[in-house]
Design an enzyme around this catalytic site. Structure first.
Site, short mmCIF file in Angstrom:
data_model
loop_
_atom_site.label_atom_id
_atom_site.label_comp_id
_atom_site.label_asym_id
_atom_site.label_seq_id
_atom_site.Cartn_x
_atom_site.Cartn_y
_atom_site.Cartn_z
N ASP A 87 36.71 75.62 -19.18
CA ASP A 87 36.71 74.34 -19.89
C ASP A 87 37.75 73.45 -19.21
O ASP A 87 38.69 73.95 -18.60
CB ASP A 87 37.08 74.61 -21.35
CG ASP A 87 37.46 73.34 -22.08
OD1 ASP A 87 36.63 72.43 -22.12
OD2 ASP A 87 38.59 73.27 -22.60
N ASP B 238 39.59 76.52 -24.90
CA ASP B 238 40.71 76.40 -25.82
C ASP B 238 40.32 75.87 -27.19
O ASP B 238 41.03 76.11 -28.15
CB ASP B 238 41.77 75.47 -25.24
CG ASP B 238 41.30 74.03 -25.24
OD1 ASP B 238 40.18 73.78 -24.75
OD2 ASP B 238 42.03 73.17 -25.74
N ASP C 14 34.56 74.87 -27.73
CA ASP C 14 34.23 75.93 -26.79
C ASP C 14 33.72 77.20 -27.48
O ASP C 14 33.35 78.16 -26.81
CB ASP C 14 35.48 76.30 -25.96
CG ASP C 14 35.95 75.14 -25.11
OD1 ASP C 14 35.09 74.43 -24.57
OD2 ASP C 14 37.17 74.94 -25.01
P1 ADP Z 1 36.46 69.36 -22.82
O1 ADP Z 1 35.06 69.83 -22.86
O2 ADP Z 1 36.88 68.95 -21.43
O3 ADP Z 1 37.44 70.29 -23.45
P2 ADP Z 1 36.11 67.79 -25.22
O4 ADP Z 1 34.79 68.45 -25.45
O5 ADP Z 1 37.23 68.14 -26.11
O6 ADP Z 1 36.52 68.00 -23.67
O7 ADP Z 1 35.91 66.24 -25.26
C1 ADP Z 1 34.96 65.61 -24.44
C2 ADP Z 1 35.06 64.11 -24.52
O8 ADP Z 1 34.66 63.68 -25.81
C3 ADP Z 1 36.45 63.60 -24.33
O9 ADP Z 1 36.74 63.41 -22.98
C4 ADP Z 1 36.38 62.26 -25.07
O10 ADP Z 1 35.81 61.30 -24.24
C5 ADP Z 1 35.43 62.55 -26.20
N1 ADP Z 1 36.12 62.88 -27.44
C6 ADP Z 1 36.20 64.07 -28.06
N2 ADP Z 1 36.91 64.00 -29.20
C7 ADP Z 1 37.33 62.71 -29.29
C8 ADP Z 1 38.11 62.00 -30.24
N3 ADP Z 1 38.64 62.58 -31.33
N4 ADP Z 1 38.33 60.70 -30.00
C9 ADP Z 1 37.82 60.11 -28.91
N5 ADP Z 1 37.08 60.72 -27.99
C10 ADP Z 1 36.81 62.00 -28.17
MG MG Z 2 38.96 71.96 -24.26
#
Ligand code: ADP
Ligand code: MG
Length: 416
Positions: free
Chosen positions: A124, A308, A312
């Site tokens: 991730d 994390d 995921d």
């Molecule tokens: P990753 O898969 O890299 O861990 P996330 O799945 O946590 O990333 O988030 C993916 C994208 O979704 C972030 O880059 C952001 O653009 C958007 N996102 C997720 N949660 C939020 C939030 N609470 N506020 C704004 N954008 C969010």
């Molecule tokens: Mg993450």
């Protein structure tokens, strides 16, 4: 935002769940262990036959019945498969213990054997390869900023915490949000001051002026109110210092790496390139991450997933080995058989190495246990070993297995 009343404490707490999951690990059987079990089933009747033969043979060759009986008893004593029985569980127990001293919780003994077969590690991005400690770099959202913060106050995402802190520091009052819906991997929406507010990535917010390509290794989120684009917020994150090391060590071991993220293509590509990963997938939803893993499994690959967050969890559960990093929320602990209590990526290499050494120790234990038994039995049949010495030798064989297993606790460093 939630007002929370604790209705279950103690036994239902995260800590006791961790304790439980470790207990389950100790009671689950690794496949190697079942091999030992099968051998033992065959071993015991064989020993009784050998003992009877030793007695009968002694009499046949004209030995005193008492002396023959001593040989038969010596065979039974020396052949007692204690060492054989404890060879595997002891090594596994020592390995679970050794892992826990490094802050790695293993809740399924099977993983020690599976690590050896891993072909692909899926990583991730946010919070795993990066620190997940965002800095607000710039924003074009003006009057809607308090509305955005109102929503983000209801989210547990690291991006949300940074935005809320920023607005608080500006001294702006943050209104209440209602009907909030979190879209894991995309963003969040809800009603603030009568308007429908949406904050998140491109997949969630209607198009407007974007700043794609302007920042690298920067996450950009967009805001809209009542379907009207209101601006972007650029947030900087840092790649963990040990991320590139992990990827290159995995590659040296012939293991491919794949970065998956809900974030934009640009940003995911730049992180994947910086850490040296083989490939990446961007803008994937939580279920999509699990789907990517299943595709690779269908192609015959054994997949480990390191993640994390709550987003995921489906992927951690789908992977052959799920490795959860850091925070240790209930869901990730349940979905992943391996939990790194501290967000230390080096822990991944340590558990790989530990698994290899555990299997080595298991094989050595089984070899020595068999060796002791076979050598001892030969001596006992020929009358060179009396029952008292046989009992002593038995204890020694068990001690050697114990000593060998405890070597897993040695604090050997993983080269990086
Ligand atoms: P990753 O898969 O890299 O861990 P996330 O799945 O946590 O990333 O988030 C993916 C994208 O979704 C972030 O880059 C952001 O653009 C958007 N996102 C997720 N949660 C939020 C939030 N609470 N506020 C704004 N954008 C969010
Ligand atoms: Mg993450």
């Amino acid at each position: 935002m939630l007002t929370i009343r604790a209705t279950r404490v103690g036994g239902a707490s995260t800590l006791s769940q961790i304790v439980q999951s470790v207990e389950v690990a100790l009671s689950t059987k690794a496949p190697v262990e079942s091999v030992a079990d099968r051998v033992s089933r065959w071993f015991v009747p064989a020993v009784i036959v050998v003992s009877a033969v030793a007695f009968g043979g002694g009499i046949w060759f004209g030995l005193h019945p008492g002396a023959s009986l001593m040989r038969a008893i010596a065979v039974l004593v020396i052949a007692c498969p204690c060492a054989l029985g404890i060879a595997t569980p002891l090594a596994i127990t020592a390995a679970v213990g050794a892992a826990s001293t490094r802050g790695i919780l293993v809740s399924n003994a099977r993983v020690f054997e599976q690590f050896r077969k891993v072909d692909l590690v899926v990583l991730d991005k946010t919070g795993t390869l990066t620190e997940g400690n965002f800095q607000l770099l710039a924003t074009s959202v003006d009057t809607a900023l308090p509305l955005v913060a109102a929503l983000e106050r209801c989210s547990g995402h690291p991006i949300a915490r940074t935005i809320v802190r920023h607005v608080e520091e500006l001294g702006l009052p943050i209104p209440e949000a209602h009907d909030v819906v979190v879209h894991p991997g995309q963003g969040i929406e809800g009603v603030v001051e009568g308007g429908r507010v949406v904050v998140g990535n491109r997949t969630l917010v209607p198009p407007g002026s974007t700043i794609e390509g302007a920042f690298h290794t920067t996450t950009v989120v967009y805001a809209a109110v009542d379907g009207v684009f209101r601006g972007w917020i650029a947030l900087g994150d840092r790649i963990r210092p040990d991320a590139a090391g992990l990827v290159s060590m995995l590659r040296a071991g012939g293991i491919e790496t794949l970065v998956v993220s809900g974030d934009s293509r640009e940003n995911t590509a730049s992180v994947a390139r910086d850490v040296g990963a083989t490939a990446f997938f961007a803008e994937v939803l939580p279920a999509g991450k699990a789907e990517i893993i299943r595709e690779h499994q269908k192609a015959g690959k054994v997949v480990a997933m390191i993640g994390d967050g709550v987003n995921d969890v489906p992927a951690l559960a789908a992977a052959d080995i799920g490795i959860a990093l850091g925070h240790g929320t209930d869901l990730t602990i349940q979905a992943a058989p391996v939990v790194l209590m501290a967000p230390r990526l080096a822990g991944v290499l340590e558990i790989f190495t530990l698994s290899r050494r555990t299997l080595q120790v298991v094989r050595q234990n089984l070899f020595w246990a068999f060796f002791y038994n076979c050598a001892g039995m030969t001596l006992a049949i020929t009358g060179l070993l009396n029952p008292i010495l046989a009992a002593g030798a038995m204890v020694l064989s068990s001690l050697s297995v114990i000593g060998n297993s405890l070597r897993l606790y040695e604090n050997r460093r993983v080269q990086s």
